[in-house]
Motif scaffolding. Structure first.
Motif, PDB file in Angstrom:
ATOM      1  N   GLY A 196       0.836  -1.200   0.000  1.00 61.15           N
ATOM      2  CA  GLY A 196       0.000   0.000   0.000  1.00 61.15           C
ATOM      3  C   GLY A 196       0.871   1.250   0.000  1.00 61.15           C
ATOM      4  O   GLY A 196       2.073   1.190  -0.269  1.00 61.15           O
ATOM      5  N   GLY A 197       0.215   2.370   0.302  1.00 66.94           N
ATOM      6  CA  GLY A 197       0.961   3.638   0.303  1.00 66.94           C
ATOM      7  C   GLY A 197       1.361   4.063  -1.095  1.00 66.94           C
ATOM      8  O   GLY A 197       2.387   4.716  -1.295  1.00 66.94           O
ATOM      9  N   THR A 220      -1.720   7.240  -5.021  1.00 67.85           N
ATOM     10  CA  THR A 220      -2.932   7.955  -4.606  1.00 67.85           C
ATOM     11  C   THR A 220      -3.213   7.806  -3.105  1.00 67.85           C
ATOM     12  O   THR A 220      -4.177   8.377  -2.607  1.00 67.85           O
ATOM     13  CB  THR A 220      -4.160   7.420  -5.373  1.00 67.85           C
ATOM     14  OG1 THR A 220      -4.285   6.023  -5.078  1.00 67.85           O
ATOM     15  CG2 THR A 220      -3.998   7.605  -6.880  1.00 67.85           C
ATOM     16  N   ALA A 225       0.389  -0.071   4.716  1.00 66.34           N
ATOM     17  CA  ALA A 225      -0.290   1.236   4.653  1.00 66.34           C
ATOM     18  C   ALA A 225      -1.503   1.126   3.737  1.00 66.34           C
ATOM     19  O   ALA A 225      -1.658   1.859   2.765  1.00 66.34           O
ATOM     20  CB  ALA A 225       0.680   2.305   4.156  1.00 66.34           C
ATOM     21  N   THR A 226      -2.354   0.172   4.074  1.00 60.07           N
ATOM     22  CA  THR A 226      -3.549  -0.157   3.292  1.00 60.07           C
ATOM     23  C   THR A 226      -4.787   0.088   4.150  1.00 60.07           C
ATOM     24  O   THR A 226      -4.684   0.262   5.371  1.00 60.07           O
ATOM     25  CB  THR A 226      -3.504  -1.645   2.896  1.00 60.07           C
ATOM     26  OG1 THR A 226      -3.317  -2.399   4.102  1.00 60.07           O
ATOM     27  CG2 THR A 226      -2.381  -1.946   1.930  1.00 60.07           C
ATOM     28  N   THR A 269      -7.603  -4.840   5.633  1.00 61.01           N
ATOM     29  CA  THR A 269      -6.541  -5.711   5.111  1.00 61.01           C
ATOM     30  C   THR A 269      -5.400  -5.906   6.112  1.00 61.01           C
ATOM     31  O   THR A 269      -4.538  -6.756   5.895  1.00 61.01           O
ATOM     32  CB  THR A 269      -5.953  -5.108   3.821  1.00 61.01           C
ATOM     33  OG1 THR A 269      -5.363  -3.840   4.150  1.00 61.01           O
ATOM     34  CG2 THR A 269      -7.003  -4.884   2.756  1.00 61.01           C
ATOM     35  N   HIS A 270      -5.374  -5.120   7.193  1.00 60.91           N
ATOM     36  CA  HIS A 270      -4.211  -5.138   8.094  1.00 60.91           C
ATOM     37  C   HIS A 270      -3.936  -6.530   8.663  1.00 60.91           C
ATOM     38  O   HIS A 270      -2.789  -6.971   8.718  1.00 60.91           O
ATOM     39  CB  HIS A 270      -4.415  -4.169   9.269  1.00 60.91           C
ATOM     40  CG  HIS A 270      -4.455  -2.721   8.877  1.00 60.91           C
ATOM     41  ND1 HIS A 270      -4.689  -1.709   9.782  1.00 60.91           N
ATOM     42  CD2 HIS A 270      -4.306  -2.098   7.679  1.00 60.91           C
ATOM     43  CE1 HIS A 270      -4.670  -0.536   9.163  1.00 60.91           C
ATOM     44  NE2 HIS A 270      -4.453  -0.750   7.882  1.00 60.91           N
ATOM     45  N   ILE A 310      -2.667  -9.243   6.036  1.00 61.50           N
ATOM     46  CA  ILE A 310      -1.327  -8.942   5.505  1.00 61.50           C
ATOM     47  C   ILE A 310      -0.271  -9.091   6.607  1.00 61.50           C
ATOM     48  O   ILE A 310       0.780  -9.699   6.406  1.00 61.50           O
ATOM     49  CB  ILE A 310      -1.279  -7.530   4.872  1.00 61.50           C
ATOM     50  CG1 ILE A 310      -2.274  -7.424   3.710  1.00 61.50           C
ATOM     51  CG2 ILE A 310       0.128  -7.214   4.378  1.00 61.50           C
ATOM     52  CD1 ILE A 310      -2.410  -6.026   3.094  1.00 61.50           C
ATOM     53  N   GLU A 316      -0.239   0.154  10.052  1.00 62.91           N
ATOM     54  CA  GLU A 316      -1.059   1.329  10.333  1.00 62.91           C
ATOM     55  C   GLU A 316      -2.074   1.052  11.449  1.00 62.91           C
ATOM     56  O   GLU A 316      -2.422  -0.082  11.730  1.00 62.91           O
ATOM     57  CB  GLU A 316      -1.798   1.769   9.059  1.00 62.91           C
ATOM     58  CG  GLU A 316      -1.057   2.826   8.283  1.00 62.91           C
ATOM     59  CD  GLU A 316      -0.773   4.076   9.117  1.00 62.91           C
ATOM     60  OE1 GLU A 316      -1.403   4.276  10.156  1.00 62.91           O
ATOM     61  OE2 GLU A 316       0.110   4.849   8.715  1.00 62.91           O
TER      62      GLU A 316
HETATM   63  P1  NAD Z   1      -5.940   5.296   0.936  1.00 61.87           P
HETATM   64  O1  NAD Z   1      -7.198   4.666   0.511  1.00 61.87           O
HETATM   65  O2  NAD Z   1      -5.688   6.741   0.647  1.00 61.87           O
HETATM   66  O3  NAD Z   1      -4.679   4.513   0.331  1.00 61.87           O
HETATM   67  C1  NAD Z   1      -4.559   3.119   0.407  1.00 61.87           C
HETATM   68  C2  NAD Z   1      -3.409   2.670  -0.479  1.00 61.87           C
HETATM   69  O4  NAD Z   1      -3.237   1.260  -0.343  1.00 61.87           O
HETATM   70  C3  NAD Z   1      -3.642   2.924  -1.973  1.00 61.87           C
HETATM   71  O5  NAD Z   1      -2.399   3.219  -2.570  1.00 61.87           O
HETATM   72  C4  NAD Z   1      -4.176   1.560  -2.461  1.00 61.87           C
HETATM   73  O6  NAD Z   1      -3.977   1.340  -3.845  1.00 61.87           O
HETATM   74  C5  NAD Z   1      -3.333   0.635  -1.630  1.00 61.87           C
HETATM   75  N1  NAD Z   1      -3.910  -0.698  -1.396  1.00 61.87           N
HETATM   76  C6  NAD Z   1      -5.146  -0.991  -0.944  1.00 61.87           C
HETATM   77  N2  NAD Z   1      -5.277  -2.326  -0.789  1.00 61.87           N
HETATM   78  C7  NAD Z   1      -4.100  -2.871  -1.138  1.00 61.87           C
HETATM   79  C8  NAD Z   1      -3.609  -4.188  -1.193  1.00 61.87           C
HETATM   80  N3  NAD Z   1      -4.372  -5.227  -0.841  1.00 61.87           N
HETATM   81  N4  NAD Z   1      -2.340  -4.389  -1.615  1.00 61.87           N
HETATM   82  C9  NAD Z   1      -1.559  -3.347  -1.971  1.00 61.87           C
HETATM   83  N5  NAD Z   1      -1.967  -2.068  -1.922  1.00 61.87           N
HETATM   84  C10 NAD Z   1      -3.223  -1.839  -1.522  1.00 61.87           C
HETATM   85  O7  NAD Z   1      -5.814   5.030   2.497  1.00 61.87           O
HETATM   86  P2  NAD Z   1      -4.983   5.894   3.552  1.00 61.87           P
HETATM   87  O8  NAD Z   1      -5.759   7.084   3.959  1.00 61.87           O
HETATM   88  O9  NAD Z   1      -3.586   6.070   3.084  1.00 61.87           O
HETATM   89  O10 NAD Z   1      -5.035   4.900   4.809  1.00 61.87           O
HETATM   90  C11 NAD Z   1      -4.311   3.699   4.835  1.00 61.87           C
HETATM   91  C12 NAD Z   1      -4.139   3.273   6.293  1.00 61.87           C
HETATM   92  O11 NAD Z   1      -3.376   4.268   6.960  1.00 61.87           O
HETATM   93  C13 NAD Z   1      -5.446   3.162   7.069  1.00 61.87           C
HETATM   94  O12 NAD Z   1      -5.372   2.098   7.972  1.00 61.87           O
HETATM   95  C14 NAD Z   1      -5.546   4.480   7.826  1.00 61.87           C
HETATM   96  O13 NAD Z   1      -6.273   4.357   9.025  1.00 61.87           O
HETATM   97  C15 NAD Z   1      -4.092   4.758   8.087  1.00 61.87           C
HETATM   98  N6  NAD Z   1      -3.735   6.184   8.235  1.00 61.87           N
HETATM   99  C16 NAD Z   1      -2.918   6.523   9.256  1.00 61.87           C
HETATM  100  C17 NAD Z   1      -2.477   7.820   9.423  1.00 61.87           C
HETATM  101  C18 NAD Z   1      -1.520   8.119  10.534  1.00 61.87           C
HETATM  102  O14 NAD Z   1      -1.324   9.286  10.881  1.00 61.87           O
HETATM  103  N7  NAD Z   1      -0.874   7.133  11.115  1.00 61.87           N
HETATM  104  C19 NAD Z   1      -2.901   8.813   8.533  1.00 61.87           C
HETATM  105  C20 NAD Z   1      -3.751   8.436   7.471  1.00 61.87           C
HETATM  106  C21 NAD Z   1      -4.147   7.103   7.330  1.00 61.87           C
END
Ligand code: NAD
Length: 390
Positions: A18-19, A22, A91-92, A96-97, A100, A114
């Motif tokens: 992830g991450g 987008t 970072a998904t 899914t946490h 994975i 995350e």
């Molecule tokens: P998002 O939807 O903006 O991004 C998710 C990313 O993961 C995308 O790039 C997507 O293509 C990818 N992805 C999704 N499923 C996948 C998979 N099975 N395999 C590979 N890639 C996959 O989500 P986000 O806002 O970035 O949030 C992601 C996580 O981070 C969540 O758990 C959210 O709670 C957490 N988060 C934490 C903070 C923090 O400050 N720690 C801030 C924002 C989000």
């Protein structure tokens, strides 16, 4: 003071799931990790869209053959290499946490995941046991809790500078979801869907940050019971909440109140904390993270600045920029990643003595966040009844 000098034996070979391009949070991970010579980004399954993930990964400098379409492919290929990843960040979206993290640990790979870590305490305990069995670290990225002034507040509470803690007042609110979700981005769609977000929306999304930070500051003071009232001002989000208030009783008699909201229209204040003791109070907010307000009853208010010699050792040890220069979210993430790298390094060396006294957001921190969420939902489901924290 942290100056970028490497403090571990060798850089960790690091991957991401992830991450992607987008994703909202991916860059924060890379900002945190790629700073002190402790991690080298060598692999990733960055995106649900495999082509976009590969294109993105190569532009981050990852070899094309190590940009994988899925996390399963990443695990299969990396465990077959002598120079395979040591640690992978997840970072998904929330749902899914668990799968994975479990797959990575089973393959012998350390994990940085995350928040909210998982949906249930049961899952968290299963992962804790698996990590222990495998001798692996699970770190959790509570973004702002690496900030030096957070650790200043903790040190002041521990030294008794506030007296007995009586009141804990916390808020994390914004208005980005004040309107409905029609046409909203994917990051909003999954957050408001219980199947993908889990049992909560804003409580897990932002409330867990408040709860973990308060755990750091309060040390041995623990929640004994709580009451949670939650609602969805945008009805399509029910049964999840876009707004919640939590009252807490602590085991030392202190009282806490917390509110989280994504419908606080116009507010850009983000996270605010106030810890009140019998002699003095401290207040800190991430909109002015360089400043800690210290108020002693009967004396003029003081503003403490990060990096100044009058701060406690625990705070100065976490400082990067030095006084006068802004220290913020990116610096905090770097500290979290550094502390997790040091834990992984110690685990690899079998240095249990180091691990016993080393503080970082670990599996326990993730598990306690999930426990707090479970208790909040339990209370809210009983029409905001007081529940014993269990
Ligand atoms: P998002 O939807 O903006 O991004 C998710 C990313 O993961 C995308 O790039 C997507 O293509 C990818 N992805 C999704 N499923 C996948 C998979 N099975 N395999 C590979 N890639 C996959 O989500 P986000 O806002 O970035 O949030 C992601 C996580 O981070 C969540 O758990 C959210 O709670 C957490 N988060 C934490 C903070 C923090 O400050 N720690 C801030 C924002 C989000």
């Amino acid at each position: 003071m942290i100056n970028g000098e490497r403090t571990i034996a060798r850089p960790l070979r690091w991957g991401m799931v992830g991450g992607g391009r987008t994703g909202q949070v991916g860059y924060k991970h890379r900002t945190g990790a790629l700073r002190d010579g402790t991690y080298q980004l060598v692999a990733g399954a960055f995106d649900l869209d495999a082509d976009r993930g590969r294109d993105f990964g190569t532009k981050l400098g990852v070899a094309e053959d190590r940009c994988y379409a899925t996390y399963q492919e990443l695990i299969a290929a990396e465990t077959g290499r002598a120079d395979g990843v040591d640690v992978v960040s997840v970072a998904t979206p929330n749902f899914t946490h668990f799968e994975i993290t479990k797959a990575l640990l089973e393959a012998g790979i350390h994990v940085i995941c995350e928040k909210p870590l998982f949906f249930t305490v049961k899952e968290s305990e299963e992962i804790k046991a698996l990590a222990e069995e495998k001798g692996l670290i699970v770190g959790v990225t509570y973004g702002f809790t690496g900030h030096p002034l957070v650790h200043q507040m903790a040190a002041m509470v521990k030294k008794g500078m506030l007296g007995d803690i009586r009141i804990v007042d916390m808020a994390y609110t914004h208005g980005f979801n004040a309107g409905d979700d029609v046409g909203a981005p994917e990051a909003v769609q999954w957050r408001t869907d219980p199947k993908r977000s889990g049992p909560t929306f804003v409580l897990g999304d932002i409330g867990t940050h408040l709860y973990y930070l308060s755990e750091i500051v309060l040390g041995d003071i623990k929640v004994e019971k709580l009451l949670c009232d939650r609602t969805a001002f945008i009805p399509s989000r029910a049964p999840l909440e876009d707004h919640a208030t939590v009252l807490m009783h602590y085991d030392n008699g202190a009282r806490g109140r917390l509110w989280v909201s994504s419908v606080d229209a116009g507010n850009m204040g983000s996270q605010r904390y106030r810890f009140v003791g019998s002699k003095a109070s401290v207040a800190w907010s991430d909109s002015h993270p360089d400043q800690l307000i210290y108020q002693v009853q009967g004396e003029p208010e003081r503003i403490m600045h990060h990096g100044m010699p009058y701060l406690e050792d625990e705070s100065l040890a976490a400082d990067r920029m030095g006084a006068l220069h802004t220290e913020g979210l990116g610096d905090s993430w770097s500290n979290i990643y550094l502390w997790i790298a040091q834990a992984i390094d110690a685990k690899m060396r079998g240095d249990d003595a180091f691990l016993a006294s080393h503080h970082y957001p670990d599996i326990h921190a993730g598990l306690e966040g999930v426990r707090w969420l479970e208790n909040c939902v339990k209370s809210a489901d009983q029409d905001a009844a007081w529940v014993d924290f269990e």
